[in-house]
Design a protein around this motif. Structure first.
Motif, short mmCIF file in Angstrom:
data_model
loop_
_atom_site.label_atom_id
_atom_site.label_comp_id
_atom_site.label_asym_id
_atom_site.label_seq_id
_atom_site.Cartn_x
_atom_site.Cartn_y
_atom_site.Cartn_z
N ALA A 24 0.85 -1.19 0.00
CA ALA A 24 0.00 0.00 0.00
C ALA A 24 0.89 1.24 0.00
O ALA A 24 2.05 1.18 0.41
CB ALA A 24 -0.89 -0.01 1.25
N GLU A 25 0.33 2.36 -0.46
CA GLU A 25 1.06 3.63 -0.56
C GLU A 25 1.87 3.91 0.72
O GLU A 25 1.35 3.83 1.82
CB GLU A 25 0.03 4.74 -0.83
CG GLU A 25 0.59 6.14 -1.04
CD GLU A 25 1.64 6.21 -2.15
OE1 GLU A 25 1.52 5.46 -3.14
OE2 GLU A 25 2.59 7.00 -2.00
N GLY A 26 3.11 4.20 0.52
CA GLY A 26 3.95 4.57 1.66
C GLY A 26 4.67 3.39 2.28
O GLY A 26 5.68 3.56 2.96
N ARG A 27 4.15 2.17 2.06
CA ARG A 27 4.81 1.01 2.67
C ARG A 27 5.84 0.42 1.71
O ARG A 27 5.82 0.65 0.51
CB ARG A 27 3.77 -0.05 3.05
CG ARG A 27 3.06 0.35 4.36
CD ARG A 27 1.83 -0.45 4.60
NE ARG A 27 2.03 -1.85 4.88
CZ ARG A 27 1.97 -2.39 6.11
NH1 ARG A 27 1.80 -1.63 7.17
NH2 ARG A 27 2.08 -3.69 6.27
N LEU A 28 6.75 -0.36 2.28
CA LEU A 28 7.82 -0.98 1.51
C LEU A 28 7.76 -2.49 1.66
O LEU A 28 7.33 -3.00 2.70
CB LEU A 28 9.18 -0.50 2.03
CG LEU A 28 9.49 0.98 1.83
CD1 LEU A 28 10.60 1.41 2.78
CD2 LEU A 28 9.90 1.24 0.38
N ARG A 29 8.17 -3.20 0.62
CA ARG A 29 8.35 -4.65 0.74
C ARG A 29 9.72 -4.87 1.39
O ARG A 29 10.72 -4.32 0.93
CB ARG A 29 8.32 -5.29 -0.64
CG ARG A 29 8.44 -6.80 -0.60
CD ARG A 29 7.27 -7.43 0.10
NE ARG A 29 6.07 -7.42 -0.72
CZ ARG A 29 5.80 -8.36 -1.63
NH1 ARG A 29 6.59 -9.37 -1.78
NH2 ARG A 29 4.71 -8.28 -2.35
N VAL A 30 9.75 -5.65 2.47
CA VAL A 30 11.01 -5.88 3.19
C VAL A 30 11.59 -7.22 2.75
O VAL A 30 10.99 -8.27 2.99
CB VAL A 30 10.78 -5.90 4.72
CG1 VAL A 30 12.10 -6.11 5.45
CG2 VAL A 30 10.09 -4.62 5.18
N LEU A 31 12.74 -7.20 2.11
CA LEU A 31 13.43 -8.46 1.78
C LEU A 31 14.54 -8.65 2.80
O LEU A 31 15.29 -7.71 3.09
CB LEU A 31 14.01 -8.40 0.36
CG LEU A 31 13.01 -8.29 -0.79
CD1 LEU A 31 13.74 -8.35 -2.13
CD2 LEU A 31 11.95 -9.38 -0.73
N SER A 32 14.63 -9.86 3.35
CA SER A 32 15.66 -10.12 4.37
C SER A 32 16.45 -11.38 4.02
O SER A 32 16.42 -12.37 4.73
CB SER A 32 15.03 -10.24 5.75
OG SER A 32 13.98 -11.19 5.75
N PRO A 33 17.17 -11.35 2.90
CA PRO A 33 17.91 -12.54 2.46
C PRO A 33 19.25 -12.70 3.18
O PRO A 33 19.56 -11.96 4.11
CB PRO A 33 18.13 -12.26 0.97
CG PRO A 33 18.20 -10.77 0.87
CD PRO A 33 17.31 -10.23 1.95
N ALA A 34 20.01 -13.68 2.72
CA ALA A 34 21.32 -14.00 3.30
C ALA A 34 22.28 -12.83 3.14
O ALA A 34 22.37 -12.22 2.07
CB ALA A 34 21.89 -15.23 2.59
N SER A 35 23.02 -12.55 4.20
CA SER A 35 24.10 -11.56 4.13
C SER A 35 25.38 -12.28 3.73
O SER A 35 25.62 -13.39 4.17
CB SER A 35 24.28 -10.94 5.52
OG SER A 35 25.61 -10.51 5.69
N PRO A 36 26.23 -11.63 2.93
CA PRO A 36 27.50 -12.30 2.60
C PRO A 36 28.39 -12.50 3.82
O PRO A 36 29.29 -13.33 3.78
CB PRO A 36 28.15 -11.36 1.59
CG PRO A 36 27.42 -10.06 1.68
CD PRO A 36 26.06 -10.34 2.25
N TRP A 37 28.13 -11.78 4.91
CA TRP A 37 29.02 -11.85 6.07
C TRP A 37 28.48 -12.73 7.21
O TRP A 37 29.17 -12.94 8.20
CB TRP A 37 29.33 -10.44 6.59
CG TRP A 37 30.30 -9.78 5.67
CD1 TRP A 37 30.02 -8.80 4.76
CD2 TRP A 37 31.68 -10.10 5.52
NE1 TRP A 37 31.16 -8.50 4.05
CE2 TRP A 37 32.20 -9.27 4.50
CE3 TRP A 37 32.55 -11.01 6.15
CZ2 TRP A 37 33.53 -9.31 4.09
CZ3 TRP A 37 33.87 -11.06 5.75
CH2 TRP A 37 34.34 -10.22 4.73
N LEU A 38 27.24 -13.18 7.08
CA LEU A 38 26.69 -14.02 8.14
C LEU A 38 26.25 -15.34 7.55
O LEU A 38 26.05 -15.46 6.35
CB LEU A 38 25.48 -13.34 8.79
CG LEU A 38 25.74 -11.97 9.43
CD1 LEU A 38 24.43 -11.38 9.95
CD2 LEU A 38 26.75 -12.10 10.57
#
Ligand SMILES: Nc1nc2c(c(=O)[nH]1)N[C@H]1C(S)=C(S)[C@@H](COP(=O)(O)OP(=O)(O)OC[C@H]3O[C@@H](n4cnc5c(=O)[nH]c(N)nc54)[C@H](O)[C@@H]3O)O[C@H]1N2
Ligand SMILES: Nc1nc2c(c(=O)[nH]1)N[C@H]1C(S)=C(S)[C@@H](COP(=O)(O)OP(=O)(O)OC[C@H]3O[C@@H](n4cnc5c(=O)[nH]c(N)nc54)[C@H](O)[C@@H]3O)O[C@H]1N2
Ligand code: SF4
Ligand SMILES: [Mo]
Length: 676
Positions: free
Chosen positions: A554-568
């Motif tokens: 919805a307007e103003g909101r963001l899709r949050v992607l939380s994939p693998a970090s290269p450092w963890l």
């Protein structure tokens, strides 16, 4: 006087596609350095950055590791403990367990586990103990990849017989869909993909380094891949690239898909996915001409419509007959069964007095709030307070005084902080085991290079001792590592024992590349590939695959992607000082235009917030991330960050459309500036 130097060949058992070969260098019996094995075909002499730092510091540091059993002396969650002996720890646990089992209430013992170590015995042997007591297993795959497994199993009869990466030499195209090898399979990114003669296509909302290095990068908005698959299929059909004879002979249900394709033009595809029509056409022709390999990432299915997405993406190899021939096929995870290993041997489900019970990670917090249904909790090989959904609610449930909790780990994590008894686990450098890569069809030795730190013990030894404290008598609960290593190697049929494998490090399971489905037999009810099936209907999905498009935030909101970090590595290494220096503060990545629209600059402090929770983060800017998306890597330790939480505090645990699986990449949130 120079010391006596020796080197030991072993294997990294992290939950990683690479399964790197390693060399442990010892001087006068003490480990000096852990590095990549130059003779290993994947690692080629170098470990990834995170393992190089961790294995040469905290992982071998008695001060950083848990080194004795502990009992709680403070409030739950505070991490206040006193050391106790193994005898006292095991007897305390047994004393809690006995009355529960006497009442026939083993199901109220909840156990969570995953891939802290992914070596075969350390990962699976403890399950024998939990089967014996009839505990409820929190199904590990529900937090990771279960929707994808369920969809592929229904269609092909298996999700675990992927292409053999060695067959890349015969492929003219490799399509990497919703995986980020540059982080999650760094050597495969650097060597295998770079050296493959075929063209590489990457489909990912993030322009990560693998996408950047590819010949084509398609950047759909998250959750629109099913539509993209249909648009690709439209072009494949239009260009005459369907394999009609394959479809007629080996597939059921294709005729039901065809009518939908008509309206899924590339222009329609562009309007719903954001990928330019010209790129859709180019990718479809490249893949459709083949021979093509399809790598289905785990990130791809961590969506509300993850099952539908996998159904749609699977149509590509099916429609083009890109299966069962050299240089073709799909890969999700390559299982150990295909290396001959009997899947029921290590877990020992036959020891279960009833039907094995399981629970989704999506429901764990709720279950732990219910004192009748959860009287005791074991967490081992798994850091639920960092990795599982509904973080705040889960942590509140973990403070229950009457939930007797046992946590087994190498380090004092957020999860061990809630335990009544903490047991110290030995690391992979401290016991023998086997590792089977889930990418390459290889078998590797994990070789003991040192005595366990302090009083720590391998998972399997901990559960043998606990079985003994419980006075159990089944021989399976006490099987020795030597016997299990021999049995497992025998099952593979490889002509070598553990000592011989240890010298070689890693061997290929077969000399020539495997070609799954070469006989065109599929372990489905009809023996054919089943595009439509009762299993999908039973899951509440449409009978026929459809080009689902998840609505944009919805307007103003963001899709949050939380994939693998290269450092963890999931939550592992978050406590490694040099890794923390590399990772920097907890941040939210935004496209510069997205930031500009919100009046934000790099370094600004913001609150990412939704109905489940909130998290304070620092803005970082990157053109790799599309507008509308917030990138927050998974795996930071909550207790080491100022918010006392990580990205899972925003994850409401909504189920994907299949298998009660995670849809963490569908999380949405609003962003509130804290400084300006
Ligand atoms: N937001 C978000 N959350 C996610 C994901 C995501 O994409 N986004 N991904 C999910 C996925 S894919 C997964 S697989 C899960 C993983 O979640 P976890 O299973 O929690 O992952 P790890 O941090 O790898 O391992 C857990 C713990 O095992 C310990 N450990 C290591 N070796 C051993 C050992 O030999 N014995 C014992 N007893 N412990 C050991 C480590 O120290 C670590 O604390 O996280 C999920 N969480
Ligand atoms: N360095 C490192 N390596 C790891 C891990 C780690 O934590 N760190 N974790 C290990 C584990 S447990 C696992 S399961 C694997 C996971 O490894 P991968 O399969 O690579 O999965 P993810 O890292 O979750 O996400 C991969 C990509 O999926 C993309 N993605 C998200 N949503 C969508 C979508 O809707 N469509 C498309 N096309 N793409 C999407 C993300 O942008 C991301 O680039 O990695 C393993 N290896
Ligand atoms: S985590 Fe993966 S890339 Fe790093 S050393 Fe282990 S197997 Fe290799
Ligand atoms: Mo995973």
């Amino acid at each position: 006087m120079p010391g006596v130097t020796e080197s030991i060949r072993t294997t990294c058992p992290r939950d990683c596609y690479d399964a790197c070969g390693m060399i442990v260098i010892k001087t006068d019996g003490v480990i000096d350095r852990v590095k990549g094995d130059p003779d290993h075909s994947v690692s080629r002499g170098t470990l990834c950055g995170k393992c190089t730092l961790a294995y040469n510091a905290e992982w071998r540091d008695p001060k950083a590791r848990l080194s004795t059993p502990l009992k709680r002396i403070g409030p739950k969650g505070q991490g206040e403990f006193a050391p106790i002996s193994w005898d006292e720890a095991l007897e305390t646990i047994a004393a809690q367990l006995r009355p529960i089992l006497a009442e026939g209430d083993g199901a109220s013992v909840i156990q969570t586990h995953y891939t802290g170590t992914f070596s075969l015995i350390g990962y699976a042997f403890p399950l024998r103990f939990f089967h014996k007591i009839g505990a409820t297993e929190v199904d590990p795959d529900t937090v990771c990849n279960k929707a994808g497994h369920a969809a592929l199993e229904a269609i092909f009869g298996t999700s675990m017989d992927g292409f053999d990466p060695r067959s890349a030499k015969e492929a003219s195209c490799i399509l990497v869909w919703g995986a980020n090898p540059s982080a999650s399979a760094p050597h495969i990114h650097k060597h295998w993909l770079a050296e493959a003669p075929g063209k590489v296509i990457v489909i990912d909302p993030i322009r990560h380094p693998t996408a950047e290095a590819a010949d084509l990068h398609l950047q759909p908005f998250p959750g629109t891949d099913a539509a993209l698959a249909f648009a690709l299929l439209h072009v494949i059909e239009r260009e005459g690239l369907l394999d009609q004879s394959f479809l007629e002979a080996h597939v059921s249900g294709w005729e039901d898909v065809l009518p939908t394709l008509t309206s899924c033009t590339p222009e329609w595809g562009e309007s719903v996915t954001g990928v330019p029509a010209a790129l859709i056409i180019e990718a479809a022709i490249l893949y459709g001409r083949g021979p093509s390999l399809l790598w289905l990432g785990q990130g791809l299915q961590r969506q509300r419509s993850g099952g539908a997405v996998f159904r749609a993406c699977s149509l590509l190899p099916i429609a083009t007959g890109s299966l069962g021939k050299p240089g073709t096929g799909f890969l999700y995870l390559n299982g150990t069964d295909s290396r001959g290993i009997n899947p029921s041997y290590l877990p020992g489900a036959h020891l279960n007095p009833g039907i094995p019970l399981s629970l989704s990670h999506m429901d764990l917090a709720e279950r732990l709030e219910d004192a009748d249904q959860s009287r005791m909790l074991f967490c081992w090989n798994n850091n639920i307070a960092a990795s599982s959904p509904r973080q705040a609610r889960l942590r509140a449930a973990l403070t229950r005084e009457d939930l007797f909790t046992v946590a087994i780990d190498l380090f004092p994590t957020d999860t061990t902080d809630y335990a009544d008894i903490v047991l110290p686990a030995a690391s992979f450098l401290e016991f023998d085991d086997l590792v089977c890569s889930y990418f390459n069809y290889s078998v590797s030795a994990q070789v003991k290079a040192s005595e366990p730190i302090g009083e720590s013990l391998p998972n399997q030894e901990i559960f043998r001792r606990l079985a003994s404290a419980m006075n159990f008598t089944e021989p399976e609960l006490f099987e020795s590592d030597t016997a299990m290593l021999a049995a497992l190697l025998k099952q593979t049929g490889l002509p070598l024992d553990f000592a011989a494998l240890s010298v070689r490090g890693t061997v290929d399971f077969r000399e020539e590349p495997l070609i799954p489905f070469a006989d065109k037999k599929f372990a489905t009810p009809s023996g054919k590939i089943e595009i439509t099936s009762l299993q999908f209907e039973a899951a509440g999905l449409p009978r026929v695959p459809v080009p689902v498009v998840q609505p944009r935030p919805a307007e103003g909101r963001l899709r949050v992607l939380s994939p693998a970090s290269p450092w963890l590595m999931n939550s592992s290494y978050s406590n490694v000082e040099k890794v923390r220096a590399q990772s920097g503060p907890a941040d939210v990545g935004l496209h510069p235009l997205e930031a500009q629209r919100r009046g934000l600059q790099a370094g600004d402090s913001v609150l990412l917030r939704n109905e489940t929770g909130q998290l304070t983060l620092q803005v970082s800017l990157s053109e790799r991330i599309p507008p509308g998306v917030a990138l927050v890597h998974k795996g930071r330790w909550p207790k080491l960050d100022p918010s006392g939480a990580n990205v899972n505090v925003l994850n409401g645990g909504e189920r994907a459309d299949m298998a009660e699986s995670s849809s963490v990449h569908s999380v949405e949130a609003e962003l509130i500036p804290l400084t300006n």
